[in-house]
Design a protein around this motif. Structure first.
Motif, PDB file in Angstrom:
ATOM      1  N   PHE C 273      -0.779   5.394 -13.366  1.00 16.85           N
ATOM      2  CA  PHE C 273      -0.622   3.998 -12.952  1.00 16.85           C
ATOM      3  C   PHE C 273      -1.605   3.774 -11.955  1.00 16.85           C
ATOM      4  O   PHE C 273      -2.327   4.508 -11.065  1.00 16.85           O
ATOM      5  CB  PHE C 273       0.625   3.430 -12.456  1.00 16.85           C
ATOM      6  N   TRP C 274      -1.966   2.378 -11.801  1.00 21.40           N
ATOM      7  CA  TRP C 274      -3.057   1.766 -10.694  1.00 21.40           C
ATOM      8  C   TRP C 274      -2.250   2.166  -9.313  1.00 21.40           C
ATOM      9  O   TRP C 274      -1.260   1.718  -9.361  1.00 21.40           O
ATOM     10  CB  TRP C 274      -3.249   0.582 -10.900  1.00 21.40           C
ATOM     11  N   GLY C 275      -2.848   2.616  -8.687  1.00 25.11           N
ATOM     12  CA  GLY C 275      -2.313   2.878  -7.144  1.00 25.11           C
ATOM     13  C   GLY C 275      -1.641   4.131  -7.089  1.00 25.11           C
ATOM     14  O   GLY C 275      -0.824   4.308  -5.976  1.00 25.11           O
ATOM     15  N   GLY C 276      -1.828   5.005  -7.991  1.00 21.60           N
ATOM     16  CA  GLY C 276      -1.094   6.425  -7.804  1.00 21.60           C
ATOM     17  C   GLY C 276       0.171   6.524  -8.627  1.00 21.60           C
ATOM     18  O   GLY C 276       0.413   5.861  -9.355  1.00 21.60           O
ATOM     19  N   ASP C 277       0.579   7.947  -8.573  1.00 21.28           N
ATOM     20  CA  ASP C 277       1.720   8.317  -9.500  1.00 21.28           C
ATOM     21  C   ASP C 277       3.143   8.157  -8.595  1.00 21.28           C
ATOM     22  O   ASP C 277       4.203   8.617  -9.285  1.00 21.28           O
ATOM     23  CB  ASP C 277       1.498   9.692 -10.018  1.00 21.28           C
TER      24      ASP C 277
END
Lengths: 328, 148, 280
Positions: C273-277
């Protein structure tokens, strides 16, 4: 067989080089784990006894052929196709092309797209050395070594090929290369094959054939995938699809398959062949009876492709044989 | 990939926004005068769970340079769990695109609530930068439908 | 133990089942008609038909798509077939009590050339995870499993797609593709472009892979059906591995399981996802 009728593999490559100046060359090539027809330089062509998994019909009747484009107040038909040379077409496939020509070009309507391709193509046939697994061309009266439906016919003879020309174009092509200038004409030569052993009486009553064998049982393995119709050298059913992009509509003629449930689906929702065994029965009877009634040819050439590639192990030869025996 | 990316047009990013959170978030970004590039084409959907993965595949096959999907934060879904079903689906789709050799930065999923106008603008800015760095989508044949 | 003894045991069992009326029919493999063919699926309905059932190294097709037949049906199941049947039960496509799984211990099937099929060479499953009967076979020499995963690149995908002729055989052979109307066949909306170009192939193969996410039983029916020799399975395989790692789910192992893509949890990670897991 005179000596001048024999050419070596090197001379054959030379001949293809000369012919390749005027047209693109297609022929059997190795594609990963399979053999397929592809555009290739003469060196890349397979000249041995390997058979492509697809039939050469796509060069005359492509899987998706743009017929015309319209939109923005204009409409244009597709331009004529470029000249092609197809190398290494087996006798069974040549007979298949003969049947396709009969279907597309004879009778009340002559298909312009098919005709232009037929006129633009140069065919070099290649006889088989041995019968492959699943092949049954002998049962359909086809000589596995020779067919006259081509411009030049080659028959493997050890390391070299016996060569004959079967058209004016074929003769002219051979004359252009010193090594092949003197080969003889094969026109009028009869194929040496026993008469067809596998055929249905063309006067047979269709309704009776519907009941002579248990079609449901015969078609039980069928998944309806239609691969048999895609790789068949004589299957020729098609549908039209329109595809729009940026205000231009392109009309395509695409292969269809009688094994698909949507093949006969009416707009009303009614489907005259809704069950899989009805569709399978249609395929067998179309090949062995309906085309025969219309053109005199059995539309199966025994190339064995559908037998080799059926994911469910079905064998049209066995089914046709049982229909033939039961209908006697 | 080529060393230098050449753009002859603005990148086109298809944004599927859920009706209840992210679409309102985008609205808030507008009304609160947040600056973000005009690259997104918004398609409003009832829920991020409504986004069929084929929409995304089709957008890419048809020549969109990027796709973003945004929904409510997990736990805030108007339909209770739609976004959490979507989360699994998107994780798998992202993996699938990676396996098939698609640049991972073309497709983005995120959560934006109705009060996060700033976050929406930030997402669009960042996604646009990432897509711009990749260059136009060369995957579709026949060129991009959005060629100007 | 060998194919012959297994085949005899299978025929005896099926004859008894059909004689006693325990099942109305048995879906199994028939004798092949030519050495290049696979064994065609047949439905044995009478006791004497049990003698037609074959068990050899060319019993390649997955039999699960032939379900359901009328009445209680026994199915001759390789481990992959059994997993497919179990997943059909999990997905509520067939009731558990309508099918009797005859698990055949399997060392892998071969192609027409006698070499192991690619899917079989990668498969370590020797016995059906769920079965009503087991026709055992001591498979002593456990083969080294081949790793044909290869690299994941755009070039590989495009090269594979080049070979595809969009005949949809892989879909028809697949046990999991039971949709009444496939998205690829839909007219409104029309997902598939008319041109059989890369866009159409990508839409079909990626769309199908999404539909099979967490449902593939790795039977290889798709690639065995493919006449064009497309490695259609490698993308789905990557997804299957991801789902096993991320959600701990393998299709067709547990008859009580709920389908992984029809489940969700607050504890799922935001993978990719955008912004990391990170977890929300």
């Amino acid at each position: 067989m005179s000596r001048s009728d024999s050419i070596s593999r090197d001379d054959l490559t030379r001949l293809l080089d000369v012919l390749g100046r005027d047209m693109r060359i297609a022929g059997p090539v190795k594609e990963g784990r399979t053999v397929d027809y592809g555009i290739s330089s003469p060196d890349g062509l397979l000249m041995d006894d390997s058979v492509s998994y697809k039939s050469p019909k796509e060069f005359y009747f492509p899987q998706a052929e743009r017929l015309m484009a319209f939109g923005g107040g204009t409409a244009e038909e597709e331009p004529a196709s470029e000249p092609f040379l197809i190398f290494g077409v087996r006798p069974c496939d040549l007979e298949g092309l003969r049947i396709l020509r009969e279907i597309f070009l004879s009778g009340g309507y002559s298909d312009p797209f098919f005709r232009r391709r037929m006129e633009n193509n140069f065919i070099i046939g290649l006889g088989c050395v041995e019968r492959k697994e699943g092949c049954f061309c002998d049962k359909l009266g086809i000589d596995m070594r020779f067919s006259d439906f081509c411009d030049i016919m080659l028959e493997p003879d050890g390391e070299s090929y016996h060569v004959e020309h079967l058209s004016g174009r074929g003769r002219a092509a051979l004359a252009a290369v010193p090594q092949t200038a003197g080969v003889s004409c094969g026109v009028g030569r009869a194929a040496t094959a026993p008469p067809p052993a596998l055929y249905l009486d063309e006067n047979a009553d269709e309704q009776r054939l519907f009941g002579v064998i248990d079609w449901e049982e015969a078609a039980f393995p069928c998944r309806g995938c239609g691969i048999c119709t895609f790789i068949c050298p004589t299957c020729h059913c098609f549908e039209f699809k329109d595809s729009g992009r940026d205000g231009v509509i392109s009309r395509y003629r695409c292969w269809d398959s009688c094994m698909y449930p949507r093949f006969t689906l009416h707009a009303s929702g009614h489907n005259p062949r809704s069950a899989r065994h009805e569709r399978y029965r249609q395929r067998v009877l179309h090949k062995y009876l309906y085309v025969r009634k219309n053109t005199g040819y059995t539309a199966c050439v025994g190339c064995g492709r559908c037998v080799r590639h059926c994911p469910a192990g079905m064998n049209i030869k066995d089914v046709a044989e049982s229909v033939m025996e039961a209908s006697r | 990939m080529e060393d230098r990316v050449v753009w002859k047009r603005a990148p086109v990013i298809i944004a599927f926004l859920c009706n209840w959170c992210s679409y309102a978030g985008a609205d808030l970004a507008g009304t609160s005068r947040q600056q973000y590039p005009p690259s997104v084409r918004v398609i409003r959907v009832p829920c991020s769970g409504r986004v069929n993965p084929i929409y995304i595949i089709k957008a890419l096959a048809d020549g969109a340079d990027g796709v973003m999907v945004s929904g409510c934060h997990p736990g805030d879904c108007h339909y209770l769990a739609g976004n959490m079903y979507a989360r699994r689906r998107f994780a798998v789709l992202k993996k699938l695109l990676e396996i098939s050799g698609m640049e991972p930065d073309r497709v983005h999923f995120t959560w934006v609530s109705a009060s996060e106008g700033t976050r929406f603008a930030e997402v669009v800015r960042d996604v646009t930068d990432k897509v711009r760095a990749l260059g136009p989508n060369a995957l579709a044949d026949g060129g991009s439908r959005y060629e100007l | 133990m060998s194919f012959e003894t297994q085949q005899k045991e299978l025929r005896d069992l099926c004859a008894a089942l059909l004689r006693d009326g325990a099942v109305e029919s048995v879906i199994g493999f028939g004798e092949r008609s030519d050495s290049c063919c696979v064994c065609p699926p047949i439905a044995a309905k009478r006791e004497k038909d049990a003698g037609k059932l074959a068990w050899n190294s060319r019993c390649v097709p997955n039999l699960a798509p032939y379900l359901p037949l009328r009445g209680k049906t026994a199915i001759v199941a390789k481990p992959c077939d059994a997993r497919a049947v179990v997943n059909l039960i999990v997905e509520r496509q067939i009731p558990r009590e309508s099918v009797r799984i005859i698990g055949m211990d399997c060392a892998g099937m071969t192609g027409a050339d006698g070499n192991p099929l690619r899917a079989c060479a990668e498969c370590g499953e020797r016995r059906a995870p769920v079965a009503d009967d087991i026709i055992a076979n001591e498979i002593s020499s456990r083969r080294e499993l081949e790793d044909t995963r290869g690299e994941y690149s755009a070039k590989r995908f495009k090269d594979e797609m080049k070979k595809c002729i969009l005949c949809f055989s892989c879909r028809q052979a697949c046990y999991g593709c039971y949709c009444q109307t496939c998205f690829a066949d839909r007219v409104l909306p029309n997902w598939q472009p008319a041109e059989p170009g890369f866009g159409a192939k990508m839409t079909y193969h990626l769309g199908r892979a999404m539909h099979l996410a967490g449902r593939c039983v790795e039977c290889g029916a798709c690639e065995n059906a493919c006449a064009s020799g497309v490695d259609v399975r490698y993308i789905i395989r990557g997804v299957t591995e991801f789902i096993e790692k991320e959600y701990g789910f393998r299709a067709g192992i547990d008859i009580e399981a709920s389908p992984v893509m029809q489940s969700c949890s607050m504890d799922d990670r935001n993978v990719g996802f955008w912004g990391g897991d990170e977890r929300e």
